[in-house]
Design a protein around this motif. Structure first.
Motif, PDB file in Angstrom:
ATOM      1  N   LEU A 125      -5.390 -14.378   5.534  1.00 33.75           N
ATOM      2  CA  LEU A 125      -6.595 -14.464   4.706  1.00 33.75           C
ATOM      3  C   LEU A 125      -7.774 -13.801   5.429  1.00 33.75           C
ATOM      4  CD1 LEU A 125      -8.291 -15.370   2.346  1.00 33.75           C
ATOM      5  CD2 LEU A 125      -8.280 -17.685   3.238  1.00 33.75           C
ATOM      6  N   ASN A 126      -8.236 -12.702   4.887  1.00 30.27           N
ATOM      7  CA  ASN A 126      -9.348 -11.969   5.481  1.00 30.27           C
ATOM      8  C   ASN A 126     -10.591 -12.166   4.614  1.00 30.27           C
ATOM      9  OD1 ASN A 126     -10.700 -10.351   7.287  1.00 30.27           O
ATOM     10  ND2 ASN A 126      -9.318  -8.604   7.068  1.00 30.27           N
ATOM     11  N   ASP A 127     -11.725 -11.686   5.081  1.00 24.69           N
ATOM     12  CA  ASP A 127     -12.948 -11.701   4.280  1.00 24.69           C
ATOM     13  C   ASP A 127     -13.432 -13.094   3.924  1.00 24.69           C
ATOM     14  OD1 ASP A 127     -13.432  -8.767   3.927  1.00 24.69           O
ATOM     15  OD2 ASP A 127     -11.405  -8.901   3.136  1.00 24.69           O
ATOM     16  N   VAL A 128     -13.150 -14.051   4.781  1.00 23.02           N
ATOM     17  CA  VAL A 128     -13.847 -15.327   4.664  1.00 23.02           C
ATOM     18  C   VAL A 128     -15.048 -15.218   5.588  1.00 23.02           C
ATOM     19  CG1 VAL A 128     -13.737 -17.815   4.968  1.00 23.02           C
ATOM     20  CG2 VAL A 128     -11.709 -16.556   4.227  1.00 23.02           C
ATOM     21  N   PHE A 129     -16.193 -15.041   5.015  1.00 21.28           N
ATOM     22  CA  PHE A 129     -17.469 -14.800   5.729  1.00 21.28           C
ATOM     23  C   PHE A 129     -17.483 -13.436   6.425  1.00 21.28           C
ATOM     24  CE2 PHE A 129     -17.080 -19.611   6.310  1.00 21.28           C
ATOM     25  CZ  PHE A 129     -17.648 -19.856   5.078  1.00 21.28           C
ATOM     26  N   LYS A 149     -16.978  -6.762  10.597  1.00 22.61           N
ATOM     27  CA  LYS A 149     -18.157  -6.569   9.755  1.00 22.61           C
ATOM     28  C   LYS A 149     -18.254  -7.739   8.783  1.00 22.61           C
ATOM     29  CE  LYS A 149     -15.600  -3.631   6.592  1.00 22.61           C
ATOM     30  NZ  LYS A 149     -15.441  -2.365   5.917  1.00 22.61           N
ATOM     31  N   MET A 150     -19.212  -7.692   7.901  1.00 21.22           N
ATOM     32  CA  MET A 150     -19.318  -8.741   6.893  1.00 21.22           C
ATOM     33  C   MET A 150     -18.119  -8.680   5.961  1.00 21.22           C
ATOM     34  SD  MET A 150     -22.077 -10.472   7.326  1.00 21.22           S
ATOM     35  CE  MET A 150     -22.359 -11.254   5.732  1.00 21.22           C
ATOM     36  N   SER A 151     -17.823  -9.801   5.296  1.00 19.54           N
ATOM     37  CA  SER A 151     -16.700  -9.823   4.367  1.00 19.54           C
ATOM     38  C   SER A 151     -16.912  -8.784   3.274  1.00 19.54           C
ATOM     39  CB  SER A 151     -16.570 -11.203   3.743  1.00 19.54           C
ATOM     40  OG  SER A 151     -17.761 -11.538   3.074  1.00 19.54           O
ATOM     41  N   ASN A 183     -25.134 -13.607  -1.295  1.00 21.21           N
ATOM     42  CA  ASN A 183     -26.466 -13.005  -1.205  1.00 21.21           C
ATOM     43  C   ASN A 183     -26.594 -12.163   0.048  1.00 21.21           C
ATOM     44  OD1 ASN A 183     -27.309 -14.119  -3.544  1.00 21.21           O
ATOM     45  ND2 ASN A 183     -28.332 -15.886  -2.590  1.00 21.21           N
ATOM     46  N   LEU A 184     -26.109 -12.718   1.143  1.00 22.63           N
ATOM     47  CA  LEU A 184     -26.178 -12.018   2.413  1.00 22.63           C
ATOM     48  C   LEU A 184     -25.342 -10.738   2.357  1.00 22.63           C
ATOM     49  CD1 LEU A 184     -27.275 -12.184   5.258  1.00 22.63           C
ATOM     50  CD2 LEU A 184     -25.309 -13.593   5.891  1.00 22.63           C
ATOM     51  N   GLN A 185     -24.148 -10.864   1.781  1.00 19.77           N
ATOM     52  CA  GLN A 185     -23.221  -9.739   1.670  1.00 19.77           C
ATOM     53  C   GLN A 185     -23.846  -8.561   0.920  1.00 19.77           C
ATOM     54  OE1 GLN A 185     -19.889 -10.556  -0.905  1.00 19.77           O
ATOM     55  NE2 GLN A 185     -18.483 -10.106   0.763  1.00 19.77           N
ATOM     56  N   SER A 236     -19.903  -3.362  12.755  1.00 15.36           N
ATOM     57  CA  SER A 236     -20.984  -2.848  11.918  1.00 15.36           C
ATOM     58  C   SER A 236     -21.686  -4.011  11.210  1.00 15.36           C
ATOM     59  CB  SER A 236     -20.482  -1.789  10.932  1.00 15.36           C
ATOM     60  OG  SER A 236     -19.213  -2.090  10.471  1.00 15.36           O
ATOM     61  N   GLN A 237     -22.778  -3.718  10.572  1.00 15.39           N
ATOM     62  CA  GLN A 237     -23.620  -4.717   9.899  1.00 15.39           C
ATOM     63  C   GLN A 237     -24.072  -5.800  10.869  1.00 15.39           C
ATOM     64  OE1 GLN A 237     -20.683  -5.498   6.869  1.00 15.39           O
ATOM     65  NE2 GLN A 237     -21.742  -4.192   5.420  1.00 15.39           N
ATOM     66  N   LEU A 238     -24.534  -5.336  12.012  1.00 16.53           N
ATOM     67  CA  LEU A 238     -24.915  -6.204  13.121  1.00 16.53           C
ATOM     68  C   LEU A 238     -25.896  -7.306  12.723  1.00 16.53           C
ATOM     69  CD1 LEU A 238     -25.085  -6.892  16.115  1.00 16.53           C
ATOM     70  CD2 LEU A 238     -26.595  -4.939  16.409  1.00 16.53           C
TER      71      LEU A 238
END
Ligand SMILES: [Zn+2]
Length: 615
Positions: A125-129, A149-151, A183-185, A236-238
């Motif tokens: 499971l990837n892209d959790v947060f 990086k971000m999800s 929202n953050l994403q 990325s997306q530091l």
């Protein structure tokens, strides 16, 4: 069914004729002309489904055979595991995934969310947060690194998530976590700067997230072993990752765990919907499936290799002529860059490593022990096996990729059937499932093979030279020279030209345009003018002349009922836009001259590498 050489050509021509809709003009809508009757007479959705069903049938026969003797099996453990997985899969209850003991990993044991997210990542499971993935370094394609990086957006359906949460008392918490992370994403999407760091640097730069806990758990390492490892990260997306760390730190575990639980259920259900066991296993256990198909089912490796190498060589020869003509006015350094990339490109039949030893295959899945009965438990094991194999390269051999054992093993839920090009390996891979009639047969006349397969290989080859592919050099490393070429005015003009008709993906559009031009020029010659030749029909085809038959055979790849396709344009658009950009097409079908005000447009063929003075 035995088909002799003549039969296969007659059969192919017959297919083409069956798919025609002659009430439509080839000049106005070529896809509808070439494929318009497909859905009326065919029992399949498209030709992909057709070859997938053939493949499925043969694999099922293999798995269900009772007479497999151990001494015939060179990799008995592997084959045994695959047979068990298959058996449990076909007997799996047809209900939605229900939580199993695996859910126990989400009972509160520690306070850091990182530990739970790493646990879930171990089950694929990837892209959790956040998004974690093993890739290779941008400037060293044999050095495995971890990408952070971000999800990514759209990896699950928020609607389904909330639906599932509506049973639970925690609806509000789930919605809360979902909304704040989304929202953050959205805010972070634009930030594309990438940093290359060691573990210490990562810990220092983003202290808001406990990376040590995360990677200790994900990689099954002790604290000291993790510190001693020479892991590299590309981050990325530091700023967003920092913000994410703060956001999650402020939330209690009671808020986060219900969300994780539902994400895990959704994740496992994804592998259960429309379960076709052979297809499912192709996606999840590619090495085992390819090994079996290649060894026990595939019959034509020698003939196919020869034929495919021929097509590949002829496409490369034409592309070399394109490069010589230098339409993009590259300087000599840039020309060398492009030439060596073309020369170094490899063609691979089947997604299998070069490694041949039976021990390698037999031991590859040693970590799992599938049962004949428990599909869900097998699925969980298979997912964790895949994640483990992806990460294994990071921890061995001074973490270099062992290229002789390399094959594509990524987090797909649907297996690939179409050929694809890998930038980092500069390799074009043709899945063995694709090498079946009506898409291809080595006994077919060149007019069929070089149109359909020629287009497919030409399309994939062109990916190496579109705006993303051009950034990678012959070894699959990103290069400033690639940037330089891409930034040039003439290159940008070609992109603009291709973008004038609406598109779903510009690089796919470019690969289509260049791919068909390349295939056509390779078959008929670069300076060829079909008006100058009297074509007599082939003995297996009494109506269409060679150039017409060429386009019709190319279009067969796209025949089917039109479902929404992700990533590409719809099939009719792909065919119609591609033929409109071939100068000869209108002549080949004797299309009436366009009216005056259209003339300007008609002359504006989009070409990127093809010399414009060529016919
Ligand atoms: Zn493509």
């Amino acid at each position: 069914m035995g088909i002799n050489e003549m039969d296969i050509n007659r059969l192919t021509a017959l297919e083409i004729h069956k798919n025609l809709n002659k009430t439509i003009s080839p000049c106005s809508n070529f896809w509808s002309y070439a494929c318009g009757s497909f859905s009326h007479h065919s029992e399949y959705i498209d030709n992909f489904q057709r070859v997938e069903l053939k493949y499925t049938q043969k694999m099922e026969e293999f798995f269900e055979a009772n007479n497999l003797k151990d001494y015939e099996m060179e990799a008995p453990y592997l084959v045994g595991q695959m047979r068990s997985y298959y058996k449990a899969c076909i007997n799996a209850p047809k209900t939605n995934y229900q939580p199993t003991e695996l859910m126990n990993i989400l009972t509160p044991t520690t306070n850091s969310w990182e530990w739970y997210v790493a646990k879930l990542r171990k089950y694929g499971l990837n892209d959790v947060f956040l998004h974690e993935q093993v890739d290779v370094a941008y400037n060293d394609s044999s050095k495995p690194i971890i990408q952070l990086k971000m999800s990514e957006a759209n990896t699950f359906s928020p609607r389904l998530l909330l639906e599932l949460a509506s049973d639970a008392p925690e609806t509000q918490t789930v919605r809360n976590v979902l909304n704040s992370t989304r929202n953050l994403q959205e805010k972070c999407y634009e930030d594309r700067d990438t940093y290359s760091w060691s573990l210490e640097e990562l810990i220092e730069e983003i202290p808001q997230i406990d990376w040590q806990i995360y990677f200790q758990e994900l990689l099954d390492l002790k604290e000291n072993d993790l510190k001693r490892s020479d892991l590299r990260f590309e981050v990325s997306q530091l700023d967003c990752l920092k913000e994410l760390g703060n956001l999650l730190k402020a939330k209690s575990l009671d808020t986060i765990l219900p969300y994780l639980k539902i994400r895990l259920i959704l994740h496992l259900r994804k592998y259960q919907t429309n379960l076709n066991c052979v297809h499912h296993m192709r996606a999840l256990l590619p090495l085992g499936m390819n090994y079996i198909y290649n060894k026990y089912i595939y019959q034509n490796r020698i003939e196919d290799t020869q034929k495919m190498e021929e097509i590949f060589a002829s496409l490369r020869g034409t592309f070399r002529k394109y490069i010589e003509a230098n339409r993009l006015q590259l300087n000599s350094e840039e020309l060398t860059y492009v030439r060596s990339k073309l020369n170094a490109m490899k063609l691979k039949l089947g997604n299998l490593p070069e490694e041949k030893s039976s021990e390698y295959y037999n031991n590859h899945y040693r970590r799992v022990n599938f049962s004949d009965f428990h599909f869900i438990k097998n699925l969980e094991q298979a997912l964790s096996l895949r994640t483990h194999l992806q990460h294994a390269a990071l921890l061995v051999n001074e973490s270099r990729l062992q290229l002789s054992q390399y094959y594509v093993n990524d987090d797909v839920t649907k297996a690939r059937t179409s050929p694809y090009y890998e930038n980092e390996r500069n390799t074009l891979i043709v899945p063995l499932i694709f090498l079946q009639w009506p898409l291809y047969d080595h006994r077919q006349h060149p007019i069929f093979v070089q149109s359909l397969m020629g287009f497919i290989l030409g399309h994939e080859l062109s990916h190496a030279f579109e705006q993303e592919g051009i950034l990678y050099d012959s070894l699959g490393n990103e290069s400033p020279l690639g940037w330089q070429i891409r930034q040039s005015d003439l290159f940008q003009n070609s992109l603009q030209c291709a973008a004038e008709t609406p598109f779903a993906s510009l690089k796919e559009r470019l690969a289509d345009l260049n791919g068909l031009q390349l295939a056509y020029d390779s078959f008929f010659g670069l300076q060829h003018d079909s008006q100058l030749f009297e074509y007599r029909p082939y003995e297996f085809e009494s109506e269409f002349l060679a150039p017409q038959l060429f386009y019709l055979s190319f279009a067969q790849f796209f025949c089917g009922s039109l479902p929404p396709v992700l990533g590409h344009d719809m099939d009719d658009v792909r065919v119609n836009v591609s033929v409109k950009n071939i100068q000869q097409f209108a002549k080949d079908f004797k299309c009436p001259l366009q009216e005056k005000h259209h003339e300007q447009q008609q002359l504006n063929y989009c070409q990127m590498w093809r010399p414009s003075q060529a016919k």
